[in-house]
Design an enzyme around this catalytic site. Structure first.
Site, mmCIF file in Angstrom:
data_model
loop_
_atom_site.group_PDB
_atom_site.id
_atom_site.type_symbol
_atom_site.label_atom_id
_atom_site.label_comp_id
_atom_site.label_asym_id
_atom_site.label_seq_id
_atom_site.Cartn_x
_atom_site.Cartn_y
_atom_site.Cartn_z
ATOM 1 C CE LYS B 81 -3.689 -0.933 -0.729
ATOM 2 N NZ LYS B 81 -2.921 0.204 -0.190
ATOM 3 C CB SER B 156 0.704 -1.154 0.614
ATOM 4 O OG SER B 156 -0.265 -0.145 0.660
ATOM 5 C CB SER B 180 0.642 2.856 0.024
ATOM 6 O OG SER B 180 1.443 2.200 0.959
#
Lengths: 95, 488
Positions: B81, B156, B180
């Protein structure tokens, strides 16, 4: 305790964000709805309840005070938008 | 196909020599080239470096067998990420605020993946600064759901989930502040583990809400989640909130025997807005676990209805403080001004997207003079009550099982105009971050038309990742939802 007294101008100044007028209008409206929603916490009785700042509070965590390897001056400045003589360059603060 | 392999299979095949890390890495990169134009999970990929790392992994395997034996993930590419620092790579948090920031160091989770032999590959898309539940807040192109390209992958860590579902990587790392990892895992049909707060060092993770954020894996199954957790977890002197507890070897050998386990169902989660297809999948999963010998009992988490308000007060407050570091002076975007105040304010106006501004403003408000007691301190106290709800429940059950989300993946644009409605979609995941529990989401079914995956959440007490992994593994032994992939 209500969203209606949200002074967006003042808060944006505290947060150091130069909002446009459109942003102020839109954010003000959206945040009023969110703050009204948050006001439901007023219903919870928290008498005698301690606040939680971390799920597992660990106080006074220290490490041995020994010198170690850290970023060099050059590495630390590599991402700076403006630097010179090994320093960050900022606008003049005092006359 | 090599890109279909799980982490366990890929590592095993590199170890026995039936595939090289170079072949594996090439398969991932070819797959990314083939499908990423549709899902937009990858923000940056350095192919030359990837092949250099793969070649080094292959060299270690053939020339240094003793060292290779200490590297359980040797040669396996893992996507990262864009919120985690990887030395020598861009770190942008899917924001314009960071400009061309290039990370001067590896975060601890990345350093540990490398030590285990894995190849940290690519920067994955996300909601800007991890603020969002749909990936629509990426300052670049939003990532899309591989099951239906008109729907969101969740957020997210939407890029991390979409990348696993699209079979670009056997596994990825994400972060979870309020769901997330688990929510996008549910929307994309993969397995996503949020470790207990303090289990994985946050050093090198760009902070959103420091008392909530945790790094964890997105994978094809619970076994792989255990393998990766084992590699990245453990105390780290660089993060004073990382907990000095040893990693648990039980994560490496999951036990699917759940006979006699007590599983709690929170009655407050039977909500009217719950999509009937979600309720049906939840009940069906409980039936399966019950037939395997688990005892299902009702529990109560009475402060559930206050979780979202509490969460958004505390996380925006922490974010407003954490994101003060983006000042246009030391790194990232700068818009000039004649004095530091103007420079700061213009840079932040130009660099942050609408949701990030919204949350910074909200967080600044709840911390401001005159409101701090009413909002911030009050929310910290309600957080205590929510934590106590879980402690009480875990006094009588081993784990709690809920749906991961109240609906399947929603359409792009469906909630983006109404921040409050978007916030409400996190209802089932945020409580675990408030309480510091661990939790995992596993696929538990599909909707009919369109075919969209559904997620089942297993929540465990703090530091009982073994329990949630074992239950998830047991469930995956009885079901094949996690073995289904979208056509792309």
């Amino acid at each position: 305790m209500a969203g209606t007294d949200l002074n967006i101008e003042y808060i944006a100044q505290l947060a150091r964000i130069e909002l446009t007028q459109d942003e102020k209008d839109e954010l003000g409206q959206q945040l009023k709805a969110v703050i009204d929603y948050m006001d439901q916490l007023g219903r919870v009785d928290v008498t005698g309840v301690e606040p939680t700042s971390h799920p597992f509070p660990m106080d006074n965590v220290t490490r041995a005070d020994e010198p170690g390897v850290s970023l060099t001056n050059e590495e630390a400045l590599r991402n700076a938008p403006s630097s010179s003589n090994g320093l960050f360059i900022v606008p003049r603060i005092v006359e | 196909m090599a890109f279909d392999l799980t982490v366990k299979e890929a590592a095993g095949r590199v170890r026995d020599g039936s595939i090289s890390s170079t072949e594996l890495t090439r398969a991932c990169i070819e797959r990314i080239r083939e499908v990423d134009g549709k899902v937009h999970a990858v923000l940056e990929l350095d192919e030359d470096e990837a092949f250099a790392m793969a070649a080094e992994a292959d060299r270690i395997r053939s020339e240094e067998p003793e060292r290779a034996a200490q590297m359980p993930l040797l040669g396996v590419p893992i996507g990262i990420k864009d919120l985690l620092a990887v030395r020598g790579h861009s770190l942008r948090c899917a924001s314009r605020m960071l400009g061309n920031f290039n990370s001067p160091y590896d975060g601890t989770a990345i350093a540990r993946l490398r030590k285990a032999g894995a190849i940290p590959l690519a920067r994955l898309n996300m909601d800007e600064f991890a603020m969002g539940s749909s990936n629509e807040n990426s300052a670049f192109k939003p990532s899309l759901n591989p099951w239906d390209l008109e729907r969101v992958p969740g957020g997210s860590s939407g890029g991390s989930a979409a990348a696993v579902a699209a079979r670009e990587f056997p596994a990825t790392l994400g972060t979870d502040t309020g769901g997330s990892i688990r929510q996008p895992a549910a929307f994309c049909g993969c397995t996503g583990l949020k470790p207990t707060y303090g289990r994985v060092s946050r050093y090198g993770l760009v902070a959103f809400a420091s008392s909530f954020d945790q790094i964890g894996p997105l994978t094809r199954n619970a076994e792989d989640a255990g393998l990766i957790l084992h590699a990245i977890a453990g105390h780290d002197p660089m993060d004073s909130t990382s907990v000095p507890k040893p990693v648990d070897d039980a994560w490496l050998n999951l036990n699917p025997e759940i006979k006699g386990m007590k599983i709690g169902i929170p009655m407050e989660y039977r909500r009217p807005e719950l999509d009937p297809v979600i309720t049906a999948a939840w009940d069906e999963a409980l039936k399966k676990l019950s037939s395997a010998g688990a005892e299902i009992v009702e529990v109560s988490l009475p402060h559930t209805e206050y979780a979202i308000a509490t969460y958004y007060i505390l996380t925006t407050a922490e974010a407003s403080s954490n994101l003060a570091r983006f000042d246009g002076i030391r790194y990232g975007l700068r818009v000039d001004g004649n004095d530091p105040y103007t420079l700061n304010s213009r840079s932040r106006e130009a660099g942050f997207g609408p949701e990030v501004k919204r949350r910074i403003i909200l967080g600044t408000y709840v911390l401001s003079s005159g409101y701090c007691d009413a909002y911030y301190i009050k929310a910290q106290k309600v957080r205590t009550l929510i934590r106590q709800d879980f402690e009480r429940a875990f006094g009588s059950v081993d784990a709690i099982i809920t749906p991961t989300t109240p609906t399947p993946a929603f359409r792009i644009g469906q909630k983006s105009k109404d921040p409050l409605e978007m916030y409400l979609s996190d209802i089932f995941t945020i409580s675990s971050n408030l309480a510091g529990n661990c939790g995992i989401s596993v696929p538990c079914g599909f909707t009919d038309n369109p075919r969209l995956p559904l997620g089942l959440q297993v929540i465990g007490p703090a530091f009982r990742e073994d329990t949630v992994l074992n239950i998830a593994h047991a469930y995956q032994q009885m079901t094949d939802w996690h073995l289904q992939f979208p056509e792309l």
